[in-house]
Write a protein that holds these residues in place. Structure first.
Motif, short mmCIF file in Angstrom:
data_model
loop_
_atom_site.label_atom_id
_atom_site.label_comp_id
_atom_site.label_asym_id
_atom_site.label_seq_id
_atom_site.Cartn_x
_atom_site.Cartn_y
_atom_site.Cartn_z
N ASP A 1 13.79 -6.32 7.49
CA ASP A 1 14.24 -7.66 7.83
C ASP A 1 15.43 -8.04 6.96
N THR B 1 15.12 -11.11 4.49
CA THR B 1 14.31 -10.98 3.28
C THR B 1 14.64 -9.69 2.53
N TRP C 1 10.91 3.64 -8.91
CA TRP C 1 11.14 2.62 -7.87
C TRP C 1 9.86 1.83 -7.62
N ALA D 1 -1.68 10.78 6.22
CA ALA D 1 -2.80 10.14 6.90
C ALA D 1 -3.17 8.84 6.18
N GLY E 1 5.89 -9.56 6.09
CA GLY E 1 6.28 -10.96 6.23
C GLY E 1 5.29 -11.92 5.61
N SER F 1 8.96 -9.60 17.87
CA SER F 1 8.64 -8.29 17.28
C SER F 1 8.00 -7.42 18.37
N ARG G 1 8.81 -2.28 -8.24
CA ARG G 1 8.11 -3.14 -7.27
C ARG G 1 6.83 -3.70 -7.89
N VAL H 1 -0.40 4.97 -2.39
CA VAL H 1 0.09 4.33 -1.17
C VAL H 1 0.29 5.41 -0.12
N GLY I 1 4.33 10.31 7.30
CA GLY I 1 3.80 11.66 7.51
C GLY I 1 2.43 11.86 6.89
N GLU J 1 7.44 -14.98 1.61
CA GLU J 1 7.67 -16.28 0.96
C GLU J 1 7.22 -16.30 -0.50
N GLY K 1 3.44 -11.56 10.36
CA GLY K 1 4.52 -10.98 9.54
C GLY K 1 4.65 -9.48 9.59
N ASN L 1 5.35 -15.14 13.50
CA ASN L 1 6.54 -14.42 13.02
C ASN L 1 7.75 -15.29 13.36
N THR M 1 10.69 -7.55 2.44
CA THR M 1 10.09 -6.82 3.58
C THR M 1 10.74 -5.42 3.64
N ALA N 1 6.59 -6.21 11.86
CA ALA N 1 7.45 -5.78 12.96
C ALA N 1 6.65 -4.97 13.97
N ALA N 2 5.46 -4.52 13.57
CA ALA N 2 4.58 -3.72 14.44
C ALA N 2 5.27 -2.47 14.96
N PRO O 1 -0.12 4.72 12.65
CA PRO O 1 -1.02 4.19 13.66
C PRO O 1 -1.39 2.71 13.48
C1 BJW Z 1 7.89 -13.02 8.48
C2 BJW Z 1 8.34 -13.79 7.45
C3 BJW Z 1 7.58 -14.91 7.14
C4 BJW Z 1 9.71 -12.19 7.64
N1 BJW Z 1 6.48 -15.18 7.82
N2 BJW Z 1 6.78 -13.31 9.16
C5 BJW Z 1 3.75 6.94 17.02
C6 BJW Z 1 5.01 6.66 17.51
C7 BJW Z 1 6.13 6.82 16.70
C8 BJW Z 1 6.04 7.27 15.39
C9 BJW Z 1 4.78 7.56 14.90
C10 BJW Z 1 3.68 7.40 15.70
N3 BJW Z 1 2.58 7.72 14.97
C11 BJW Z 1 2.99 8.10 13.72
C12 BJW Z 1 4.33 8.00 13.66
C13 BJW Z 1 5.16 8.31 12.46
C14 BJW Z 1 5.24 7.20 11.44
C15 BJW Z 1 5.80 5.96 12.12
O1 BJW Z 1 5.11 5.06 12.52
N4 BJW Z 1 7.13 5.91 12.26
C16 BJW Z 1 7.78 4.78 12.92
C17 BJW Z 1 8.58 3.96 11.88
C18 BJW Z 1 8.67 5.30 14.00
N5 BJW Z 1 3.93 6.92 10.86
C19 BJW Z 1 3.46 7.62 9.82
O2 BJW Z 1 4.12 8.53 9.31
C20 BJW Z 1 2.08 7.28 9.31
N6 BJW Z 1 1.31 8.45 9.13
C21 BJW Z 1 0.96 9.25 10.16
O3 BJW Z 1 1.23 9.00 11.30
O4 BJW Z 1 0.25 10.36 9.75
C22 BJW Z 1 -0.15 11.31 10.72
C23 BJW Z 1 -1.14 12.23 10.05
C24 BJW Z 1 -2.43 12.30 10.52
C25 BJW Z 1 -3.35 13.14 9.88
C26 BJW Z 1 -2.95 13.90 8.78
C27 BJW Z 1 -1.65 13.80 8.29
C28 BJW Z 1 -0.74 12.95 8.93
C29 BJW Z 1 2.15 6.65 7.91
C30 BJW Z 1 2.93 5.39 7.88
C31 BJW Z 1 3.07 4.92 6.44
C32 BJW Z 1 4.00 3.72 6.31
N7 BJW Z 1 4.30 3.50 4.96
C33 BJW Z 1 5.08 2.35 4.56
C34 BJW Z 1 5.37 2.45 3.07
C35 BJW Z 1 4.07 2.18 2.28
C36 BJW Z 1 4.30 2.19 0.80
C37 BJW Z 1 5.35 1.20 0.36
O5 BJW Z 1 5.19 -0.03 0.53
O6 BJW Z 1 6.37 1.63 -0.15
O7 BJW Z 1 4.37 1.15 4.88
S1 BJW Z 1 6.61 2.15 5.52
C38 BJW Z 1 6.54 0.39 5.58
O8 BJW Z 1 6.36 -0.05 6.95
C39 BJW Z 1 5.24 -0.02 4.84
C40 BJW Z 1 4.74 -1.13 5.70
O9 BJW Z 1 3.36 -1.33 5.47
C41 BJW Z 1 5.08 -0.66 7.10
C42 BJW Z 1 5.11 -1.76 8.10
O10 BJW Z 1 6.14 -2.65 7.87
P1 BJW Z 1 5.96 -4.20 8.20
O11 BJW Z 1 4.90 -4.76 7.35
O12 BJW Z 1 5.84 -4.39 9.65
O13 BJW Z 1 7.32 -4.78 7.61
P2 BJW Z 1 8.74 -5.01 8.36
O14 BJW Z 1 9.75 -5.23 7.30
O15 BJW Z 1 9.03 -3.93 9.32
O16 BJW Z 1 8.54 -6.33 9.20
C43 BJW Z 1 8.39 -7.58 8.55
C44 BJW Z 1 8.18 -8.63 9.63
O17 BJW Z 1 7.91 -9.87 8.97
C45 BJW Z 1 9.39 -8.87 10.53
O18 BJW Z 1 8.97 -8.87 11.88
C46 BJW Z 1 9.89 -10.26 10.13
O19 BJW Z 1 10.46 -11.00 11.20
C47 BJW Z 1 8.62 -10.90 9.63
N8 BJW Z 1 8.81 -11.95 8.64
N9 BJW Z 1 9.52 -13.22 6.97
C48 BJW Z 1 6.11 -14.34 8.86
N10 BJW Z 1 7.98 -15.76 6.13
#
Ligand code: BJW
Length: 223
Positions: free
Chosen positions: A20, A23, A51, A146, A8, A199, A55, A140, A144, A12, A169, A195, A17, A171-172, A176
């Motif tokens: 969302d 956006t 892809w 680290a 988020g 969230s 970006r 990046v 899955g 702008e 900005g 936000n 995102t 979704a949290a 980790p």
């Molecule tokens: C505004 C706005 C404005 C709009 N002003 N605000 C515990 C529980 C459950 C699951 C897991 C857990 N631990 C691990 C997991 C698994 C997984 C995970 O979390 N899954 C969940 C989705 C369920 N996590 C992983 O796999 C992580 N790795 C891991 O755990 O490894 C373990 C390990 C350990 C040791 C060895 C080996 C492995 C890795 C996570 C990687 C995430 N990658 C991505 C892609 C990155 C590359 C790319 O960009 O393509 O990261 S996914 C994507 O989500 C990206 C983002 O950084 C991330 C977070 O998204 P974000 O930033 O919150 O965006 P949105 O769209 O969700 O939200 C936007 C917000 O903005 C909204 O709230 C809007 O309202 C707001 N907004 N306009 C202010 N103008």
């Protein structure tokens, strides 16, 4: 003060995102399993690389917004971001910890450790590592995988010791990284959330500003 940011923050500027609808969130139209996982890359490296290059070109064309500038104008703020764009750097932010890596670097998908800077406006095509022959990939963090150890350790330290965490900005929902909010809270920090929508961070907020980062942060931080 720590600013913990997500997609988020750059919305702008014209960067989509992930979750969302307003956006054009990526994951509403694309399958993260195919485009942001090691398995997806192994299945079709050229599709995934193309892809990310789209970006990269988009980010090269957009500019930091008022929220990036407000954060950058405060050298006392440590930025911990999930974003892989370079907009905080371009705004002049002093300290930026990128938890999910960066689009400005390619790295070997194997274990040889080779890295290469990439020009966002003119990224190269998918290619093999000149050292070991594996595919090169954007530096990046996919599902899955680290998080980069150094960035994570530094982020945890900063979150344990900050007095205020500004959550901007995100979704949290992705761990980790999202767990840093609870970590700061449990160590005594005040949590301020910015936000336009509720969230997963809302439950931890001491103060919540319901608005866009580009409007709220300049008011909050000056600039
Ligand atoms: C505004 C706005 C404005 C709009 N002003 N605000 C515990 C529980 C459950 C699951 C897991 C857990 N631990 C691990 C997991 C698994 C997984 C995970 O979390 N899954 C969940 C989705 C369920 N996590 C992983 O796999 C992580 N790795 C891991 O755990 O490894 C373990 C390990 C350990 C040791 C060895 C080996 C492995 C890795 C996570 C990687 C995430 N990658 C991505 C892609 C990155 C590359 C790319 O960009 O393509 O990261 S996914 C994507 O989500 C990206 C983002 O950084 C991330 C977070 O998204 P974000 O930033 O919150 O965006 P949105 O769209 O969700 O939200 C936007 C917000 O903005 C909204 O709230 C809007 O309202 C707001 N907004 N306009 C202010 N103008």
């Amino acid at each position: 003060m720590v600013a913990f940011s997500g997609a988020g923050l750059s919305a702008e500027s014209g960067v989509p995102t992930f979750r969302d609808a307003e956006t054009q969130g990526f994951w509403l139209n694309y399958d993260p399993g195919k485009l942001a996982s090691p398995e997806g890359f192994a299945a079709d490296p050229e599709l995934v690389y193309t892809w990310y290059n789209e970006r990269r070109r988009n980010i090269a064309q957009v500019q930091p917004n008022a929220a990036h500038r407000a954060l950058a104008a405060r050298p006392d703020i440590v930025n911990i971001t999930q974003n892989i764009d370079d907009l905080l750097h371009r705004a002049g932010a002093r300290e930026v910890i990128q938890l999910h890596g960066t689009l400005t670097v390619d790295r070997c998908d194997g274990k040889c450790g080779y890295e290469e800077e990439v020009a966002l406006h003119d990224p190269p095509a998918a290619r093999e590592c000149p050292v070991c022959g594996n595919w090169l990939r954007p530096a990046v963090v996919w599902f899955g995988e680290a998080l980069p150890m150094e960035a994570w350790t530094e982020a945890e330290e900063r979150c344990r010791s900050c007095e205020v965490m500004l959550v901007v900005g995100t979704a949290a929902e992705v761990y980790p990284a999202a767990g840093l909010i609870g970590l700061s809270k449990s160590c005594g920090a005040r949590i301020i959330v910015v936000n336009p929508h509720a969230s997963q961070a809302s439950a931890l907020a001491d103060i919540e500003f319901c608005g866009k980062a580009g409007e709220v942060l300049p008011m909050l931080l000056g600039g």
